[in-house]
Write a protein that holds these residues in place. Sequence first.
Motif, PDB file in Angstrom:
ATOM      1  N   UNK A  28      -6.208   0.527  10.537  1.00 58.90           N
ATOM      2  CA  UNK A  28      -4.759   0.768  10.527  1.00 58.90           C
ATOM      3  C   UNK A  28      -4.154   0.397  11.879  1.00 58.90           C
ATOM      4  N   UNK A  31      -3.546  -3.206  12.482  1.00 60.11           N
ATOM      5  CA  UNK A  31      -2.415  -3.742  11.719  1.00 60.11           C
ATOM      6  C   UNK A  31      -1.067  -3.306  12.282  1.00 60.11           C
ATOM      7  N   UNK A  32      -0.960  -2.026  12.689  1.00 58.40           N
ATOM      8  CA  UNK A  32       0.377  -1.472  12.907  1.00 58.40           C
ATOM      9  C   UNK A  32       0.581  -0.731  14.218  1.00 58.40           C
ATOM     10  N   UNK A  57       1.463   7.333  12.314  1.00 59.70           N
ATOM     11  CA  UNK A  57       1.991   6.616  11.144  1.00 59.70           C
ATOM     12  C   UNK A  57       0.914   6.453  10.083  1.00 59.70           C
ATOM     13  N   UNK A  61       1.316   7.635   6.246  1.00 55.08           N
ATOM     14  CA  UNK A  61       1.145   6.745   5.092  1.00 55.08           C
ATOM     15  C   UNK A  61       0.046   7.252   4.151  1.00 55.08           C
ATOM     16  N   UNK A  62      -0.952   7.946   4.692  1.00 52.60           N
ATOM     17  CA  UNK A  62      -1.961   8.544   3.801  1.00 52.60           C
ATOM     18  C   UNK A  62      -1.320   9.650   2.961  1.00 52.60           C
ATOM     19  N   UNK A  64       1.724   9.596   1.970  1.00 54.87           N
ATOM     20  CA  UNK A  64       2.517   8.904   0.950  1.00 54.87           C
ATOM     21  C   UNK A  64       1.627   8.415  -0.185  1.00 54.87           C
ATOM     22  N   UNK A  65       0.451   7.868   0.190  1.00 53.52           N
ATOM     23  CA  UNK A  65      -0.475   7.355  -0.819  1.00 53.52           C
ATOM     24  C   UNK A  65      -0.928   8.473  -1.758  1.00 53.52           C
ATOM     25  N   UNK A  68       2.035   9.543  -4.090  1.00 51.60           N
ATOM     26  CA  UNK A  68       2.270   8.596  -5.190  1.00 51.60           C
ATOM     27  C   UNK A  68       1.173   8.743  -6.246  1.00 51.60           C
ATOM     28  N   UNK A  72       1.819   9.790 -10.098  1.00 51.67           N
ATOM     29  CA  UNK A  72       1.443   8.905 -11.209  1.00 51.67           C
ATOM     30  C   UNK A  72       0.469   9.603 -12.162  1.00 51.67           C
TER      31      UNK A  72
ATOM     32  N   UNK B  28       1.614  -4.200   1.657  1.00 52.79           N
ATOM     33  CA  UNK B  28       1.728  -2.842   2.193  1.00 52.79           C
ATOM     34  C   UNK B  28       1.756  -1.820   1.049  1.00 52.79           C
ATOM     35  N   UNK B  30       0.547  -1.983  -1.979  1.00 57.20           N
ATOM     36  CA  UNK B  30      -0.761  -1.785  -2.614  1.00 57.20           C
ATOM     37  C   UNK B  30      -1.629  -0.845  -1.778  1.00 57.20           C
ATOM     38  N   UNK B  31      -1.526  -0.959  -0.439  1.00 59.58           N
ATOM     39  CA  UNK B  31      -2.353  -0.119   0.432  1.00 59.58           C
ATOM     40  C   UNK B  31      -1.864   1.323   0.482  1.00 59.58           C
ATOM     41  N   UNK B  32      -0.525   1.530   0.554  1.00 59.38           N
ATOM     42  CA  UNK B  32      -0.029   2.855   0.950  1.00 59.38           C
ATOM     43  C   UNK B  32       1.055   3.443   0.062  1.00 59.38           C
ATOM     44  N   UNK B  33       1.765   2.644  -0.714  1.00 64.35           N
ATOM     45  CA  UNK B  33       2.936   3.183  -1.426  1.00 64.35           C
ATOM     46  C   UNK B  33       3.136   2.405  -2.720  1.00 64.35           C
ATOM     47  N   UNK B  34       2.159   2.540  -3.648  1.00 64.96           N
ATOM     48  CA  UNK B  34       2.165   1.672  -4.840  1.00 64.96           C
ATOM     49  C   UNK B  34       3.151   2.134  -5.909  1.00 64.96           C
ATOM     50  N   UNK B  35       4.431   2.166  -5.553  1.00 65.81           N
ATOM     51  CA  UNK B  35       5.464   2.436  -6.538  1.00 65.81           C
ATOM     52  C   UNK B  35       5.971   1.096  -7.073  1.00 65.81           C
ATOM     53  N   UNK B  36       6.479   1.141  -8.332  1.00 64.00           N
ATOM     54  CA  UNK B  36       6.745  -0.112  -9.039  1.00 64.00           C
ATOM     55  C   UNK B  36       7.739  -1.030  -8.324  1.00 64.00           C
ATOM     56  N   UNK B  57       8.055   3.441   4.617  1.00 65.23           N
ATOM     57  CA  UNK B  57       6.963   3.583   5.585  1.00 65.23           C
ATOM     58  C   UNK B  57       6.559   2.229   6.142  1.00 65.23           C
ATOM     59  N   UNK B  58       6.750   1.176   5.374  1.00 61.96           N
ATOM     60  CA  UNK B  58       6.488  -0.172   5.868  1.00 61.96           C
ATOM     61  C   UNK B  58       7.492  -0.509   6.976  1.00 61.96           C
ATOM     62  N   UNK B  61       6.459   1.362  10.098  1.00 66.11           N
ATOM     63  CA  UNK B  61       5.276   0.867  10.800  1.00 66.11           C
ATOM     64  C   UNK B  61       5.543  -0.494  11.453  1.00 66.11           C
TER      65      UNK B  61
END
Lengths: 160, 160
Positions: A28, A31-32, A57, A61-62, A64-65, A68, A72, B28, B30-36, B57-58, B61
């Motif tokens: 991480x 990347x950021x 950060x 983001x974890x 947030x993951x 979500x 779902x 981003x 796909x990694x952290x916030x996979x909302x549609x 969050x993207x 960061x």
Amino acid sequence: MRFFEDLTLGERRELGSFTFTAEDIKRFARQFDPQRFHLSEEEGRNSLFGGLAASGWHVATVYMKLLVADTQRSDREAAARGEEVAVGGPSPGFRKLRWIKPVLAGDTITFSSEIETKRISESRPEWGIIQARNRGTNQRGEAVFSFLAIGFVPLRNKSA
Amino acid sequence: MRFFEDLTLGERRELGSFTFTAEDIKRFARQFDPQRFHLSEEEGRNSLFGGLAASGWHVATVYMKLLVADTQRSDREAAARGEEVAVGGPSPGFRKLRWIKPVLAGDTITFSSEIETKRISESRPEWGIIQARNRGTNQRGEAVFSFLAIGFVPLRNKSA
């Protein structure tokens, strides 16, 4: 996501846990947030963090993951029971984010979200506005992360 | 990083710009916030965002990445001039984060950071505490992102 009418004050969702490995922390950071104490064990030990520390950060983001994924999962379960599933609105932001303690390599953080306030939007009365206190707690039970998120949630009964 | 004594109220740093491509946004998400609406152009167009939208969050960061790059660049320049470089402390958190407008695929966001308050820590008088207003502005000059960051900055003259 559930409808505004179905959410109760003080209700708490457990979002799950995540173990921050040294490899995750460094990936991480590259990347950021490529600061030394997020990239190297030795630099972390020599910093105020006292060890290889996750970027704040990364912790956010974890959260947030996991949020979500939990949303779902409960949407799929509600759909399987034949219930109508609400579609949430965007978040306008949040308040009072605090990184309370370092998250070091090997720490397991457990996240939760608790509804602190709910009200109907004055300007958009088909939407409710909730504030949720989100927390991360480490394997010793210490709070490491906290913030107050604001979100739009649709009303089931829009003529209300 | 510069020392507390060298920072002036109202001082503004330009941190640079970043163009959020559709590919970046989806990677981003796909990694952290996979909302549609962060994963598909069509879902984005059908959402309140009106297009494929970057995770909030993207945006945060990317701000962090540009801040770290700018700090490392100015540290190298100061070291090349033979100046002493300050080592900052951890951030305890921030306040009033707002995602003001969507960041859609193709948008270029320019970030800045402006010092709003500075004071010496009462409990740790070798450190100063600054609050900086961080902003992101799109290619039409519209504010899209804002928050108030809190950071520890060392004093040059620790006996003060």
